[in-house]
Scaffold this motif. Structure first.
Motif, PDB file in Angstrom:
ATOM      1  N   ASN A 102       0.835  -1.203   0.000  1.00 10.35           N
ATOM      2  CA  ASN A 102       0.000   0.000   0.000  1.00 10.35           C
ATOM      3  C   ASN A 102       0.869   1.251   0.000  1.00 10.35           C
ATOM      4  O   ASN A 102       0.812   2.065   0.923  1.00 10.35           O
ATOM      5  CB  ASN A 102      -0.928  -0.014   1.211  1.00 10.35           C
ATOM      6  CG  ASN A 102      -1.922  -1.149   1.165  1.00 10.35           C
ATOM      7  OD1 ASN A 102      -2.607  -1.322   0.158  1.00 10.35           O
ATOM      8  ND2 ASN A 102      -2.004  -1.925   2.224  1.00 10.35           N
ATOM      9  N   GLY A 103       1.668   1.406  -1.041  1.00  4.45           N
ATOM     10  CA  GLY A 103       2.561   2.550  -1.135  1.00  4.45           C
ATOM     11  C   GLY A 103       4.008   2.111  -1.133  1.00  4.45           C
ATOM     12  O   GLY A 103       4.349   1.007  -0.681  1.00  4.45           O
ATOM     13  N   SER A 217      -0.385   7.904   3.458  1.00  6.84           N
ATOM     14  CA  SER A 217      -0.489   7.094   2.239  1.00  6.84           C
ATOM     15  C   SER A 217       0.692   6.146   2.118  1.00  6.84           C
ATOM     16  O   SER A 217       0.807   5.418   1.132  1.00  6.84           O
ATOM     17  CB  SER A 217      -0.574   8.005   1.009  1.00  6.84           C
ATOM     18  OG  SER A 217       0.529   8.889   0.958  1.00  6.84           O
ATOM     19  N   ASP A 219       3.930   6.518   1.530  1.00  7.51           N
ATOM     20  CA  ASP A 219       4.687   6.763   0.298  1.00  7.51           C
ATOM     21  C   ASP A 219       5.935   7.583   0.643  1.00  7.51           C
ATOM     22  O   ASP A 219       5.883   8.476   1.484  1.00  7.51           O
ATOM     23  CB  ASP A 219       3.801   7.529  -0.693  1.00  7.51           C
ATOM     24  CG  ASP A 219       4.494   7.787  -2.010  1.00  7.51           C
ATOM     25  OD1 ASP A 219       4.467   6.876  -2.868  1.00  7.51           O
ATOM     26  OD2 ASP A 219       5.056   8.885  -2.180  1.00  7.51           O
TER      27      ASP A 219
END
Length: 378
Positions: A102-103, A217, A219
């Motif tokens: 997820n990122g 997020s 990231d």
């Protein structure tokens, strides 16, 4: 200095949707380039040439071929005695629950146990879908000389294109003061290449903190780098001046292949001191028919040309039939261009047959992707 105290982690799990049918069955880093290479060969060869002996390749979508291709690392001289190329896939919480990364930061977080076992001093984060040559050992020296917490490789881009990238604003010593994600009015033209060196212990703390943040997020560009800057950690921009291309679209993939044919391009895959390693197959030499016409082409081993090829890259085991013409094209390995077919500005998928007499593209057309069943709009 050799980079044995640094582990590389290659992010190779993206869907690659902008490459359309080229990535419906294989991961983007496994897409062919230059007639015989795969995109993943570039970061892996850079690692091998830079003295990095341990690499984790983080895969996800359509990864079966990619996993088999990179496993072990023998193609790049990284195998045995604790070194190697290790395939790292998302973790499953249960047999019924398929997990994803997820990122970009989450991908590394999910593999902290892999890094903890290696206990590196530095971690190099790379993308698996860029075409370039870089000496990561020089990047590490830069990082160490500045006692940096993180170093980000950057490329100077035209100001009119800077709003497409993550932009680093620096002081006169290239210490990063601000990071802007695709700014409408960029203050500098130093674009992030998605290549990072982190001091591992510091990175690990930030990843664990980010993991607990429900609003993150997960990231690097959106979360980890801004967190470093907010805490006034020492981040530096490393200015890269060589060839680099993100080949995430049909247009950019075609352009990078064409750069191989341009003597003024900085993309040279024939240098003995920085080889790009790839799979080695026992294939026949190329065959050029008696009536073939070839002008400014890259012709790979195993292909057969009976027709006309101009300013094109012809992949291994591809066939250009009698009377066929390929102009400004990328013909991937195993493709067969039928007799009398006329192709211009096309990218031809692996292992397909273009019917005899077919006509695709023109001198002023957009780039056309040819797949099984015919033309694909891109």
């Amino acid at each position: 200095m050799r980079s044995n105290n640094m582990v590389a982690m290659i992010l190779a799990g993206g869907r690659g949707t902008r490459l359309f049918d080229l990535t419906t069955k294989i991961a983007k880093p496994a897409v062919h380039f230059g007639g015989k290479y795969r995109i993943i060969d570039f970061p892996l060869s850079n690692c091998a040439n830079s003295g990095i002996s341990t690499v984790g390749v983080l895969t996800q979508y359509e990864s079966v071929l990619l996993n088999a291709y990179v496993a072990g690392g023998h193609r790049w001289g990284m195998e045995g005695n604790g070194s190697g190329v290790f395939v790292l896939t998302p973790r499953e919480k249960s047999s019924e629950d398929f997990q994803v990364y997820n990122g970009t930061a989450d991908a590394i977080t999910q593999n902290l146990d892999f890094l903890d076992n290696l206990d590196p001093e530095y971690v190099l984060i790379l993308s698996g879908d860029h075409i370039y040559k870089m000496n990561y050992d020089q990047l590490l020296k830069f990082h160490i000389a500045r006692d940096a917490d993180a170093t980000i490789a950057v490329l100077e881009v035209p100001f009119k294109e800077a709003s497409r990238f993550g932009i680093m604003n620096t002081d006169e010593k290239d210490r990063i003061l601000e990071f802007e994600e695709k700014p409408a009015h960029p203050k500098s033209n130093l674009a992030s290449m998605g290549i990072y060196i982190f001091s591992y212990k510091t990175l690990r703390r930030y990843l664990m903190k980010d993991l607990k943040d429900a609003n993150s997020s997960h990231d690097f560009g959106k979360d980890i780098i801004p967190a470093y800057l907010n805490d006034e950690k020492k981040l530096y921009a490393y200015r890269f001046r060589g060839y680099w291309k993100d080949v995430g679209t049909i247009d950019s993939l075609w352009e990078a292949n064409m750069d191989l044919l341009d003597d003024s391009s900085r993309l040279n895959l024939m240098e003995d001191d920085w080889k790009i390693y790839t799979e080695s197959e026992n294939i026949l030499p190329q065959y050029i028919g008696p009536d073939a016409v070839i002008e400014n082409c890259s012709i790979t081993e195993g292909c057969a040309v009976y027709g006309k090829a101009v300013n094109s890259v012809i992949g291994a085991n591809a066939v250009i039939g009698e009377g066929a013409e390929v102009i400004d094209c990328v013909v991937n390995p195993g493709a067969i261009i039928g007799e009398g077919a006329k192709l211009t500005r096309c990218v031809v998928e692996d292992e397909i047959k273009v019917p005899a007499g077919a006509v695709y593209g023109s001198a002023d057309s957009e780039h056309i992707l040819l797949v099984a069943g015919g033309q694909k709009a891109v």
